[in-house]
Design an enzyme around this catalytic site. Sequence first.
Site, mmCIF file in Angstrom:
data_model
loop_
_atom_site.group_PDB
_atom_site.id
_atom_site.type_symbol
_atom_site.label_atom_id
_atom_site.label_comp_id
_atom_site.label_asym_id
_atom_site.label_seq_id
_atom_site.Cartn_x
_atom_site.Cartn_y
_atom_site.Cartn_z
ATOM 1 N N ILE A 18 0.829 -1.212 0.000
ATOM 2 C CA ILE A 18 0.000 0.000 0.000
ATOM 3 C C ILE A 18 0.864 1.262 0.000
ATOM 4 O O ILE A 18 0.346 2.366 0.183
ATOM 5 C CB ILE A 18 -0.985 0.031 1.188
ATOM 6 C CG1 ILE A 18 -0.241 0.049 2.523
ATOM 7 C CG2 ILE A 18 -1.980 -1.126 1.103
ATOM 8 C CD1 ILE A 18 -1.143 0.349 3.724
ATOM 9 N N SER A 19 2.158 1.126 -0.251
ATOM 10 C CA SER A 19 3.057 2.276 -0.210
ATOM 11 C C SER A 19 2.998 3.085 -1.505
ATOM 12 O O SER A 19 3.261 2.542 -2.587
ATOM 13 C CB SER A 19 4.497 1.814 0.008
ATOM 14 O OG SER A 19 5.406 2.851 -0.291
ATOM 15 N N PRO A 20 2.710 4.380 -1.423
ATOM 16 C CA PRO A 20 2.716 5.189 -2.646
ATOM 17 C C PRO A 20 4.111 5.308 -3.242
ATOM 18 O O PRO A 20 4.273 5.440 -4.458
ATOM 19 C CB PRO A 20 2.192 6.551 -2.183
ATOM 20 C CG PRO A 20 2.531 6.622 -0.724
ATOM 21 C CD PRO A 20 2.393 5.205 -0.234
ATOM 22 N N CYS A 58 6.451 2.955 -3.194
ATOM 23 C CA CYS A 58 6.691 1.732 -3.954
ATOM 24 C C CYS A 58 5.974 1.811 -5.303
ATOM 25 O O CYS A 58 6.526 1.396 -6.336
ATOM 26 C CB CYS A 58 6.214 0.507 -3.173
ATOM 27 S SG CYS A 58 7.214 0.105 -1.714
ATOM 28 N N TYR A 59 4.768 2.340 -5.296
ATOM 29 C CA TYR A 59 4.039 2.520 -6.557
ATOM 30 C C TYR A 59 4.825 3.398 -7.519
ATOM 31 O O TYR A 59 4.999 3.065 -8.703
ATOM 32 C CB TYR A 59 2.661 3.118 -6.286
ATOM 33 C CG TYR A 59 1.981 3.668 -7.523
ATOM 34 C CD1 TYR A 59 1.636 2.822 -8.577
ATOM 35 C CD2 TYR A 59 1.696 5.023 -7.636
ATOM 36 C CE1 TYR A 59 1.019 3.327 -9.716
ATOM 37 C CE2 TYR A 59 1.087 5.532 -8.771
ATOM 38 C CZ TYR A 59 0.750 4.685 -9.810
ATOM 39 O OH TYR A 59 0.150 5.190 -10.944
#
Length: 198
Positions: free
Chosen positions: A11-13, A15-16
């Site tokens: 859910i990490s932005p 990482c996205y």
Amino acid sequence: MAHIDYYLGTISPWCYLAGDRLEQIAARHGAQITYKPLDLLQLFDRTGGVRPAQRHASRMEYRNQELPRWADHLDMPLNLKPAHWPVNMAPSSYAIIAAQAAGGDVGALVQGFLRAVWAEERDISDDAVIRDILGANGFDPSLADTGLFVGAETYGRNLEQAVAAGAFGAPFYVVRETDQRFWGQDRLDFLDRHLAAL
């Protein structure tokens, strides 16, 4: 051959926003990636970090400016306030762990989960969504069910390994051979240069 341990939260932005740059770098240098999804909030707790909900307003205000800046810079769609965030990271993490054991394009699968949160307004804790993302990325959707026990064990072990490796956030990349650590998608250029020098 260099080996990169990639500690991530589904859910990490940040990482996205890493997109597929890690995979491109690894391919360029013949490096191998091991994906290590973990409970990012517990990692914060264990290593002196602060969960987003508990951070000072000034830090969150800056985050809300910085994320769109990076999304624009990288030309990636981003919903700053996704409909399904935060959600339980464990089910999607178990799916990634099972997929990695099965073999296939795990990087694309990881990006599929992250994109689902930050660009597609999907709930990655929902079984139907997990199965759909597995199938869309070339994996057997039944991995969502069959990998639960091993996934749970590995998920917990990934957290312990992250703490032992010196990771404290995500994305966090560790080159095993040199113990060089890179925190954040904005450090991928440094990882690239490091691998080039090996």
